[in-house]
Motif scaffolding. Structure first.
Motif, PDB file in Angstrom:
ATOM      1  N   ASP A 186       0.769  -1.116   0.209  1.00  0.00           N
ATOM      2  CA  ASP A 186      -0.030  -0.158   0.048  1.00  0.00           C
ATOM      3  C   ASP A 186       0.876   1.372  -0.005  1.00  0.00           C
ATOM      4  O   ASP A 186       1.964   1.241   0.795  1.00  0.00           O
ATOM      5  CB  ASP A 186      -0.757   0.025   1.357  1.00  0.00           C
ATOM      6  CG  ASP A 186      -1.836  -1.089   1.148  1.00  0.00           C
ATOM      7  OD1 ASP A 186      -2.341  -1.182   0.196  1.00  0.00           O
ATOM      8  OD2 ASP A 186      -2.234  -2.070   2.328  1.00  0.00           O
TER       9      ASP A 186
ATOM     10  N   GLU B 236       1.738   5.245   0.871  1.00  0.00           N
ATOM     11  CA  GLU B 236       1.397   5.963   1.861  1.00  0.00           C
ATOM     12  C   GLU B 236       0.452   7.051   1.584  1.00  0.00           C
ATOM     13  O   GLU B 236       0.506   7.709   0.483  1.00  0.00           O
ATOM     14  CB  GLU B 236       2.688   6.729   2.361  1.00  0.00           C
ATOM     15  CG  GLU B 236       3.273   7.828   1.463  1.00  0.00           C
ATOM     16  CD  GLU B 236       4.268   7.386   0.306  1.00  0.00           C
ATOM     17  OE1 GLU B 236       4.739   8.306  -0.187  1.00  0.00           O
ATOM     18  OE2 GLU B 236       4.300   6.155   0.284  1.00  0.00           O
TER      19      GLU B 236
ATOM     20  N   ASN C 252      -1.386  12.244   6.258  1.00  0.00           N
ATOM     21  CA  ASN C 252      -2.246  12.906   7.242  1.00  0.00           C
ATOM     22  C   ASN C 252      -2.636  14.478   6.966  1.00  0.00           C
ATOM     23  O   ASN C 252      -1.682  15.097   6.587  1.00  0.00           O
ATOM     24  CB  ASN C 252      -1.891  12.804   8.690  1.00  0.00           C
ATOM     25  CG  ASN C 252      -2.160  11.480   9.159  1.00  0.00           C
ATOM     26  OD1 ASN C 252      -3.014  10.673   9.068  1.00  0.00           O
ATOM     27  ND2 ASN C 252      -0.795  10.975   9.978  1.00  0.00           N
TER      28      ASN C 252
ATOM     29  N   ARG D 282      -7.644  11.428   7.481  1.00  0.00           N
ATOM     30  CA  ARG D 282      -6.750  10.472   7.900  1.00  0.00           C
ATOM     31  C   ARG D 282      -6.152   9.788   7.041  1.00  0.00           C
ATOM     32  O   ARG D 282      -6.618   8.958   6.224  1.00  0.00           O
ATOM     33  CB  ARG D 282      -7.862   9.663   8.877  1.00  0.00           C
ATOM     34  CG  ARG D 282      -6.722   8.858  10.201  1.00  0.00           C
ATOM     35  CD  ARG D 282      -7.889   8.378  11.118  1.00  0.00           C
ATOM     36  NE  ARG D 282      -7.316   7.574  12.271  1.00  0.00           N
ATOM     37  CZ  ARG D 282      -7.029   6.486  12.206  1.00  0.00           C
ATOM     38  NH1 ARG D 282      -7.080   5.617  11.400  1.00  0.00           N
ATOM     39  NH2 ARG D 282      -6.332   6.121  13.354  1.00  0.00           N
TER      40      ARG D 282
ATOM     41  N   SER E 186      -2.534   7.081   5.878  1.00  0.00           N
ATOM     42  CA  SER E 186      -2.013   5.607   6.320  1.00  0.00           C
ATOM     43  C   SER E 186      -0.661   5.530   5.830  1.00  0.00           C
ATOM     44  O   SER E 186       0.090   6.230   5.131  1.00  0.00           O
ATOM     45  CB  SER E 186      -2.801   4.510   5.553  1.00  0.00           C
ATOM     46  OG  SER E 186      -2.694   4.850   4.242  1.00  0.00           O
TER      47      SER E 186
ATOM     48  N   ARG F  24       3.005   0.385   3.229  1.00  0.00           N
ATOM     49  CA  ARG F  24       3.203  -0.943   3.662  1.00  0.00           C
ATOM     50  C   ARG F  24       3.960  -1.751   2.737  1.00  0.00           C
ATOM     51  O   ARG F  24       3.772  -1.875   1.730  1.00  0.00           O
ATOM     52  CB  ARG F  24       1.851  -1.439   3.810  1.00  0.00           C
ATOM     53  CG  ARG F  24       1.894  -2.873   4.237  1.00  0.00           C
ATOM     54  CD  ARG F  24       0.230  -3.456   4.965  1.00  0.00           C
ATOM     55  NE  ARG F  24      -0.011  -2.615   6.084  1.00  0.00           N
ATOM     56  CZ  ARG F  24      -1.195  -2.395   6.587  1.00  0.00           C
ATOM     57  NH1 ARG F  24      -2.159  -3.075   6.249  1.00  0.00           N
ATOM     58  NH2 ARG F  24      -1.542  -1.954   7.837  1.00  0.00           N
TER      59      ARG F  24
ATOM     60  N   ASP G 153       4.324  -1.787   8.398  1.00  0.00           N
ATOM     61  CA  ASP G 153       4.422  -0.529   7.641  1.00  0.00           C
ATOM     62  C   ASP G 153       5.573   0.509   8.122  1.00  0.00           C
ATOM     63  O   ASP G 153       6.378   0.247   9.003  1.00  0.00           O
ATOM     64  CB  ASP G 153       3.408   0.108   8.701  1.00  0.00           C
ATOM     65  CG  ASP G 153       1.596  -0.297   8.420  1.00  0.00           C
ATOM     66  OD1 ASP G 153       1.659  -0.989   7.075  1.00  0.00           O
ATOM     67  OD2 ASP G 153       1.036  -0.283   9.140  1.00  0.00           O
TER      68      ASP G 153
ATOM     69  N   ASN H 265       3.119  11.814  11.343  1.00  0.00           N
ATOM     70  CA  ASN H 265       2.018  11.259  12.318  1.00  0.00           C
ATOM     71  C   ASN H 265       2.029  11.852  13.774  1.00  0.00           C
ATOM     72  O   ASN H 265       2.988  11.245  14.408  1.00  0.00           O
ATOM     73  CB  ASN H 265       2.139   9.545  12.212  1.00  0.00           C
ATOM     74  CG  ASN H 265       0.756   9.199  12.870  1.00  0.00           C
ATOM     75  OD1 ASN H 265      -0.343   9.602  12.625  1.00  0.00           O
ATOM     76  ND2 ASN H 265       0.939   7.967  13.472  1.00  0.00           N
TER      77      ASN H 265
ATOM     78  N   VAL I 284      -2.880   7.359  13.357  1.00  0.00           N
ATOM     79  CA  VAL I 284      -2.687   6.189  12.897  1.00  0.00           C
ATOM     80  C   VAL I 284      -1.582   5.348  13.386  1.00  0.00           C
ATOM     81  O   VAL I 284      -0.477   5.797  13.759  1.00  0.00           O
ATOM     82  CB  VAL I 284      -2.018   6.619  11.359  1.00  0.00           C
ATOM     83  CG1 VAL I 284      -2.173   5.427  10.498  1.00  0.00           C
ATOM     84  CG2 VAL I 284      -3.034   7.528  10.604  1.00  0.00           C
TER      85      VAL I 284
ATOM     86  N   PRO J 162       1.063   2.045  13.126  1.00  0.00           N
ATOM     87  CA  PRO J 162       1.525   1.202  12.174  1.00  0.00           C
ATOM     88  C   PRO J 162       1.636  -0.484  12.515  1.00  0.00           C
ATOM     89  O   PRO J 162       1.654  -0.529  13.528  1.00  0.00           O
ATOM     90  CB  PRO J 162       2.888   1.579  12.178  1.00  0.00           C
ATOM     91  CG  PRO J 162       3.271   2.290  13.417  1.00  0.00           C
ATOM     92  CD  PRO J 162       2.041   2.764  14.114  1.00  0.00           C
TER      93      PRO J 162
END
Length: 308
Positions: free
Chosen positions: A52, A54, A57, A88, A90, A93, A119, A126, A166, A168
């Motif tokens: 995934d 990033e 935020n 929000r 993420s 990953r 992550d 964050n 968030v 990890p």
């Protein structure tokens, strides 16, 4: 890209398959390569990339809310950092995995596999407490006075992130499998057994003796050293989905933690199939524990046992 029957190489957006419990067709931005040597009697597969991307935020503002008792008596203040709508984010990953199999799967093959998903905690900004906010270049809190700032610096955890910050994650799935074919591959038996470990918050690193004491139970130094050595594979701390510790209380009321093996993080699948021109038969048994997780395969049903 391929070279004969013995080397395959894919790069970019790839869709690797290792097994139904690890990764099976999930998009990875990276590479997937395999080697088939000695007439496909030694088979290797390697996966590396980004599962995934990033998403940064998007914070909105820092609010100061008075805690009022009675009509107008302010007894305390709450400090809240809010997100913009849909802001929000993420973490990026990453996934690394591999499998090695010995033997030709049309006759007899045994293999071992492992997949690590984690992550990248440095991939996004964050905020966990006020110190993260104060040390950044982000401009929030212009409405804070000097007393507010002093209070937050003295106790950074007073800053709450509305909706939660968030967290990890880290995940390890490892196991073994075998495949066997008889009667020109008309009769096949395949079986796989795997174990998983999921950490819902890897920020603080592996569990230490001191942090265990702060949490109210004892972990000896030998166990803490083992967790440190395993941290390159999976970070084990109090945020595990299933902790490999049993917390017990002695007669004096003192808590202690003892290592044990949680069977709920296991999964297995076995299948027998017969394929003939006019008849087909297939028998499958699956057992998936309630604590089994693979971040690379979110479609797995958990807490399943039975024949089909």
């Amino acid at each position: 890209l391929a070279y004969g029957d013995w080397w395959d190489f894919e790069a970019g957006h790839v869709y690797p398959t290792m097994s139904q419990f690890t990764i099976s067709g999930r998009r990875v931005h990276g590479l997937n390569t395999s080697l088939h040597l000695l007439n496909e009697n030694i088979n290797l597969q390697f996966i590396y990339g980004e599962l995934d991307r990033e998403i940064t935020n998007q914070y909105d503002s820092l609010l100061v809310e008075d805690v009022v008792v009675g009509a107008d008596s302010v007894v305390d203040q709450n400090f809240l950092l809010t997100y913009q709508e849909g802001g929000r984010g993420s973490f990026q990953r990453k996934v690394t995995g591999g499998r090695i199999g010995f033997g030709n799967e049309e006759k007899f093959q045994i293999g071992i596999q492992a997949l690590r998903i984690q992550d990248d905690t440095t991939s996004i900004f964050n905020v966990r407490d006020y110190l993260d906010l104060a040390s950044s270049s982000a401009v929030y809190g212009s409405n804070l006075n000097s007393d507010d700032i002093d209070s937050l610096l003295a106790n950074p955890d007073r800053l709450d992130v509305r909706g939660g910050n968030v967290k990890p994650k880290g995940n390890l799935v490892a196991g073994a499998d075998f495949k066997m074919g008889l009667l020109n591959n008309r009769v096949r038996l395949e079986s796989e057994a795997v174990i998983s470990a999921l950490n819902n918050n890897i920020y603080d690193g592996p569990l230490t003796v001191q942090r265990a004491e702060d949490l109210g139970f004892d972990v000896n130094q030998k166990t803490a050293d083992l967790l440190e050595q395993l941290s390159w594979l999976i970070i084990v701390n109090e945020n595990m989905n299933t902790l490999p510790f049993r917390i017990s209380e002695d007669e004096s009321g003192e808590l202690s933690g003892n290592a044990f093996f949680p069977t709920g993080i296991l999964a297995t699948n076995s299948e027998l199939s017969l394929r003939y021109p006019n008849n087909n038969f297939r028998l499958q048994y699956r057992w998936i524990g309630p604590g089994f997780n693979s971040l690379a395969n979110s479609t797995i049903r958990k807490d399943v046992a039975g024949f089909t």
